[in-house]
Scaffold this motif. Structure first.
Motif, PDB file in Angstrom:
ATOM      1  N   HIS A 283      12.652  34.261  38.464  1.00  0.00           N
ATOM      2  CA  HIS A 283      12.800  33.032  39.616  1.00  0.00           C
ATOM      3  C   HIS A 283      11.212  32.739  39.380  1.00  0.00           C
TER       4      HIS A 283
ATOM      5  N   HIS B 140      16.718  29.408  47.659  1.00  0.00           N
ATOM      6  CA  HIS B 140      18.092  30.273  47.275  1.00  0.00           C
ATOM      7  C   HIS B 140      19.040  30.532  48.808  1.00  0.00           C
TER       8      HIS B 140
ATOM      9  N   ASN C  67      19.955  34.227  41.947  1.00  0.00           N
ATOM     10  CA  ASN C  67      20.334  33.409  41.408  1.00  0.00           C
ATOM     11  C   ASN C  67      21.029  32.703  42.318  1.00  0.00           C
TER      12      ASN C  67
END
Length: 339
Positions: A126, A141, A86
């Motif tokens: 993800h 990302h 994340n």
């Protein structure tokens, strides 16, 4: 001059032959090895990140703890698999760990390598989605992460917040000044090295390249470095980039060294298949100091890099790995003009 650090995969195994038998062992010993590395004059402590494996996996608690116990050496990763991350949460963790370490983090990130499970990033929530691939997701990302640590303000504040907000949009906190310039991309090929140069990330290249051009590993890697620097200059980035390469280097200075690594003195490059394509693996450098100096003097990629990461056999324990680092720093590095 060349920065010299270690790179640990952080293996642990309950076998009685291992000095690292549990996850607790590998975490605590990694911190102790960072302290020992600083004491023998090394410049960096870097840690690999693998998920679903008996290896180091969660880097930021470790980097923060090592940062609190050391004062000089760089602390980094080689590499964080961005498919699993994340990016905003990672930006918070990275900023906090870097502040604890006093601005010494050097974070290697990348698409990652083959993992222990199939599409493990999906278990972390993800999914690249229809028509996209996992490499593209890793780069996306990374883009978000870089913007966040660079101070981008993007979040609409609550008009009735619990605590007063500064004016305008909000960004990730804490911010650590200069962290954006200390992000490295782990490139496995010449093409990805060019991309890293275009994005303004430093280059991290390991003992594996996911391509083969029929030339020795160190020459292919030297070409990768050259192309990276050309792309960096063409993109107009103002600062000078950094480049690291990894090597397995084992000076044989006593009987214990010979027992562990004497059989590897004639190591050669290896070519194999990885993820459906050819890959070239760099050789191990093992031998007495004079021979190591001669061999390493001919390594074009080591010569081209400003940072050398020594891959270590962490399951042999802190004391022995500190001895290996000391042997390179004390005996090998001065002969090559690295110190």
């Amino acid at each position: 001059m060349k920065n010299i650090g270690f790179l640990s995969f952080g293996h642990w195994n309950p076998s009685p032959h291992s000095h690292v038998r549990s996850a607790s062992d590998v975490l605590l010993q990694s911190i102790e090895l960072a302290v020992a590395a600083e004491e023998v004059g090394a410049d960096g402590a870097y840690f690999r990140v693998h998920h679903f494996a008996r290896q180091l996996a969660s880097p930021f608690p470790l980097l923060a703890a090592a940062g609190a116990r050391t004062s000089r050496i760089e602390l980094g990763t080689g590499v964080i698999d961005m498919r699993y991350e994340n990016p905003l949460y990672m930006a918070e963790d990275a900023g906090a760990a870097d502040l604890i370490a006093g601005g010494r983090l050097q974070l290697g990130v990348s698409r990652g390598s083959p993992e222990q499970v199939v599409e493990g990033f999906k278990y972390f929530g993800h999914d690249p989605g229809e028509g996209n691939d996992h490499a593209g997701m890793a780069r996306e990302h990374t883009r978000v992460f870089l913007e966040a640590i660079d101070g981008k303000r993007f979040a609409q504040p609550n008009p009735r917040p619990m605590f007063p907000n500064p004016p305008g949009l909000l960004g990730i906190e804490p911010q650590s000044p200069g962290l954006r310039d200390r992000i490295w991309w782990g490139a496995g090929s010449r093409k990805t090295a060019v991309w890293a140069g275009e994005q303004g990330m430093n280059l991290m290249s390991s003992t594996l390249l996911t391509e083969d051009a029929g030339v020795p590993f160190h020459q292919l890697q030297a070409e990768q470095i050259h192309l990276f620097r050309e792309a960096w200059r063409a993109a107009g980035h103002e600062r000078e980039p950094r480049v690291s390469v990894s090597r397995s280097i084992f000076p044989i200075v006593d009987a214990t060294d010979h027992a562990y690594f004497g059989a590897q003195t004639r190591s050669e490059d290896q070519v194999g298949h990885l993820e459906g394509g050819l890959a070239r693996f760099g050789k191990t450098y093992a031998g007495e100091v004079d021979q190591l100096v001669r061999d390493l003097a001919e390594d074009e990629a080591v010569a081209a890099a400003d940072t050398l990461l020594l891959t270590i056999p962490n399951q042999l324990g802190v004391d022995y790995n500190a001895h290996l680092l000391d042997s390179v720093v004390r005996y090998v590095a001065p002969e090559l003009g690295w110190r």
